[in-house]
Design an enzyme around this catalytic site. Structure first.
Site, PDB file in Angstrom:
ATOM      1  N   LEU A 574       1.197  -2.331   6.224  1.00  0.00           N
ATOM      2  CA  LEU A 574       2.384  -2.311   5.366  1.00  0.00           C
ATOM      3  C   LEU A 574       2.690  -3.681   4.776  1.00  0.00           C
ATOM      4  CD1 LEU A 574       4.756  -0.720   4.220  1.00  0.00           C
ATOM      5  CD2 LEU A 574       6.038  -1.261   6.302  1.00  0.00           C
ATOM      6  N   GLN A 577       0.395  -4.212   1.960  1.00  0.00           N
ATOM      7  CA  GLN A 577       0.618  -3.356   0.791  1.00  0.00           C
ATOM      8  C   GLN A 577       1.755  -3.886  -0.079  1.00  0.00           C
ATOM      9  OE1 GLN A 577       1.113   0.768   1.961  1.00  0.00           O
ATOM     10  NE2 GLN A 577      -0.348   0.516   3.640  1.00  0.00           N
ATOM     11  N   CYS A 578       2.761  -4.454   0.560  1.00  0.00           N
ATOM     12  CA  CYS A 578       3.910  -4.984  -0.182  1.00  0.00           C
ATOM     13  C   CYS A 578       3.654  -6.435  -0.572  1.00  0.00           C
ATOM     14  CB  CYS A 578       5.176  -4.897   0.670  1.00  0.00           C
ATOM     15  SG  CYS A 578       5.602  -3.216   1.166  1.00  0.00           S
ATOM     16  N   THR A 579       4.330  -6.874  -1.619  1.00  0.00           N
ATOM     17  CA  THR A 579       4.233  -8.268  -2.030  1.00  0.00           C
ATOM     18  C   THR A 579       5.176  -9.079  -1.150  1.00  0.00           C
ATOM     19  OG1 THR A 579       3.803  -7.560  -4.295  1.00  0.00           O
ATOM     20  CG2 THR A 579       4.413  -9.858  -3.970  1.00  0.00           C
ATOM     21  N   VAL A 580       4.632  -9.614  -0.070  1.00  0.00           N
ATOM     22  CA  VAL A 580       5.448 -10.365   0.885  1.00  0.00           C
ATOM     23  C   VAL A 580       5.372 -11.846   0.528  1.00  0.00           C
ATOM     24  CG1 VAL A 580       5.825 -10.936   3.308  1.00  0.00           C
ATOM     25  CG2 VAL A 580       5.031  -8.648   2.669  1.00  0.00           C
TER      26      VAL A 580
END
Length: 715
Positions: A574, A577-580
């Site tokens: 996760l 997948q996200c732009t952290v």
């Protein structure tokens, strides 16, 4: 006004109805534009032109009015003189001067008496030099002082109509309607003569004249220069003027300086004057006045050399000697107000810091934003702040509940009911922020290498490829703001093929890259003709802190890769997948990306501009916006930035000559093969051979102390 009694012969001090001013809204708009776009902080006096006409209604006086054309046009680079068309019976032009200050304090501190005296002196000098005989409108010179608050759209102003004071004052007898002064035949003749004068283009806007009436009552209207000829012929002569005043017992303000001119020029002890007025566009002798003015010291006036005292500051609406203030904010269309306010900061830049800032280029540049996420939202807002007015957003995603906090164009409403498409929601948001922006939204998936296409989906993917090609072809600058590496490949290839400005911004957790792509290989004069490099270290060395080879074109986002872009989205956790990223990273990178575009648009070499560094003083100092780097890499954890340069690689999978030529030759078939076969691009560009060659090298390191345990190899 009433007359003061002087003696028993019904002789009274001649009193004049003051001139009244009016300002058309267009004048203030032109002044604002002139101030922002041309004058800047220059407070030099501006020549203007006012307009008036004879009174045309028995209950209303006409005003001296300022219109848009009262000011010089912005396009006139050579002169600040207004362009005035002649021959309009309703607009007799009068020369004036405008003093527009930069601050309200400056406006209030103006020496009004000195300004009035200065204009009165001009009138006096025009009388003495004979200029008045050539251009009688000079007798009615006026001045305006003003302060334009361009943030609030309010204007402080004050008119002055300088009038030379007769001392002692002139007296008048027999002031009465012209129909009572002339005989019946003379009334008909003077009426016809006045109408003829007003109907001729050459004389209709000449406000001072002579009425000549011979013994047969056949009146004619003559220019002032013909007075002496009329006098020699023994004609009855009256000095006429266009009277803006409607009052039955007072002549208008223009008569004041006219009398001074007559007494000084011809030394007449008595002057018969004609206050010409109209009704429905024709001479109206019932409302026109005729009187006889006299002075007791005509000989002294004839020899007078010093500038007489002057009066003339206009009273405000409350009858006080004070300035007026008008606000146009409430009357203006909100969209127009938004446009003017948005451009204000940019136009103010040109006053001092950036005189060469080209707002026309910025506003007409068509920008395509690929990605409407964290970066796309910030870039769009920065573009609007720089004056870019044509923005297209491309994205296939929808707004989720986690987006509004970091993606500044979205709100909670955009997340409801499954979420609005980002491209559509972002375009709507831009229009709400700034109604004049021209936005388009495109919902589409960008085809990507490493993401194989099923046969039944090929037609859809090919349509996406065509649409992307058309979008890039119809825009001037393309921002690559997507969140995967492979989604930037096809846009990079298409930008290289069409030689479009391409700017990439990419984020890590606490680091970023912002770069501009170099010119395309087929259109650049700096195309690299070398064969694929067989030395891996040479490939890596194409990024340098110093631009060693000034003949090479700049590289693209993929030029330093030794592998083709592959699927980076599958089998990810996760957080992957996200732009952290750290929240402050996107605004920094987005701002730098837009600054790069502005620098390119203002650089004489445009997309082909060489990479510049802070150490290359001679290069950067010539550009008002500073240096134009190739790459900026930053680290938020270190609060640092580096300026780098990367040269175009002959083995690049996106912008090399071989890839662009293959795309031109095979078109969409080439794209499909690149998408479906991961090694195709590496084989085509020689990267496969390059990696094989690199794998043959093994560097052995031996510790000189003889410690065999520290020995290792680097491949």
């Amino acid at each position: 006004m009433s007359f003061s009694s002087v003696d028993e012969r019904n002789e009274s001090i001649l009193q004049f109805a003051p001139f009244q001013s009016a300002v058309d809204e267009g004048f203030w708009h032109r002044l604002s534009s002139l101030k922002l776009n041309k004058l800047g902080i220059d407070e030099s006096p501006i020549p203007i032109t006012g307009f008036y006409s004879p009174s045309s209604h028995r209950q209303v006086s006409n005003h001296l009015t300022l219109f848009t054309e009262s000011l010089p046009p912005e396009s006139n680079e050579q002169s600040l003189e207004p362009v005035v068309s002649r021959g309009n019976r309703n607009r007799c032009p009068i020369p004036g001067i405008l003093y527009n200050t930069n601050t309200l304090e400056g406006f209030q501190a103006l020496d009004k008496q000195s300004l009035l005296k200065a204009e009165a002196k001009k009138i006096w000098e025009d009388i003495l030099s004979g200029k008045v005989q050539e251009d009688c409108s000079l007798l009615s010179r006026f001045l305006v002082i003003s302060f334009a608050d361009l943030k609030k759209w309010s204007f402080n102003y004050w008119f002055a109509f300088p009038a030379l004071v007769l001392d002692p004052p002139a007296t008048v007898v027999n002031l009465k309607p012209a129909t009572q002064w002339f005989s019946k035949d003379e009334v008909e003749s003077v009426t016809a003569a006045c109408n003829d004068w007003r109907n001729m283009c050459s004389t209709t806007d000449v406000p001072f004249f002579v009425v000549s009436i011979p013994s047969n009552s056949a009146a004619t209207i003559r220019h002032l220069a013909e007075f002496e000829a009329c006098q020699r012929d023994g004609h009855k002569v009256l000095f006429g003027f266009y009277d803006p005043c409607h009052l039955p017992n007072n002549p208008g303000w223009p008569l004041r300086n006219f009398l001074w001119y007559i007494f000084r020029r011809w030394c007449l002890p008595k002057v018969q004057f004609f206050c010409y007025r109209e009704s429905r566009g024709l001479a109206d002798l019932e409302s026109s006045l005729v009187g006889e003015a006299s002075v007791s010291n005509s000989q002294e006036l004839r020899n007078h050399e010093d500038v007489p005292n002057a009066v003339g500051w206009e009273l405000n609406n409350r009858g006080r000697k004070a300035s007026r203030c008008i606000s146009l904010a409430k009357a203006m269309d909100p969209t127009r107000l938004a446009v003017e306010a948005a451009d204000l900061n940019l136009k103010l830049m040109r006053w001092r810091q950036l005189p060469s800032l080209n707002l026309t280029v910025l506003s007409s540049t068509r920008c395509l934003l690929l990605g409407a996420g964290t970066l796309g939202c910030q870039v769009a807002r920065m573009l609007m702040a720089w004056g870019v007015r044509k923005i297209t957003l491309v994205d296939s995603g929808k707004v989720s509940m986690s987006n509004p906090l970091r993606q500044s164009l979205y709100t909670l409403d955009d997340c409801l009911n499954g979420g609005e498409f980002k491209a559509i929601a972002a375009a709507k948001s831009l229009s709400r922020i700034y109604p004049a922006v021209e936005t388009q939204s495109v919902v589409m998936v960008i085809p990507m290498p490493g993401h194989p296409v099923l046969s039944q989906d090929e037609n859809s993917v090919l349509e996406d490829c065509k649409q992307l090609h058309n979008l890039i072809d119809s825009h001037d600058a393309i921002f690559l703001l997507t969140d995967t590496r492979e989604s930037r490949w096809l846009p990079t290839l298409l930008c290289a093929k069409t030689n479009k400005i391409a700017i990439t911004a990419a984020l890590g957790f606490d680091s970023f890259l912002v770069m501009r792509h170099g010119a395309g290989p087929l259109s650049s004069s700096h195309e690299i003709k070398a064969e694929a490099v067989n030395d891996l270290s040479t490939e890596i060395a194409t990024i340098s802190l110093v631009e060693k080879n000034k003949g090479q074109r700049l590289g693209c986002y993929f030029c330093n890769d030794v592998v083709a872009p592959v699927d980076s989205t599958s089998n990810r956790t996760l957080d992957q997948q996200c732009t952290v990223t750290r929240p402050g990273l996107a605004p920094i990178a987005s701002s730098l990306a837009v600054e790069l575009l502005v620098g390119i648009l203002h650089h004489p070499s445009g997309i082909s501009a060489k990479a510049e560094f802070s150490s290359t003083i001679d290069t950067g100092s010539d550009q008002p916006l500073g240096i134009l780097p190739h790459q900026v890499r930053g680290s938020l954890s270190q609060f640092s930035q580096m300026i780098l340069v990367g040269h175009a690689s002959a083995s690049c999978t996106a912008c090399s000559s071989i890839v662009v030529e293959e795309y031109e030759k095979r078109g969409l078939d080439f794209v499909l093969e690149a998408i479906n076969h991961p090694t195709y691009l590496e084989d085509l560009t020689g990267l496969t051979e390059l990696m094989k060659s690199a794998g043959k090298f093994e560097v052995d390191w031996a510790d000189e102390t003889g410690d065999d345990d520290d020995e290792f190899s680097l491949i």
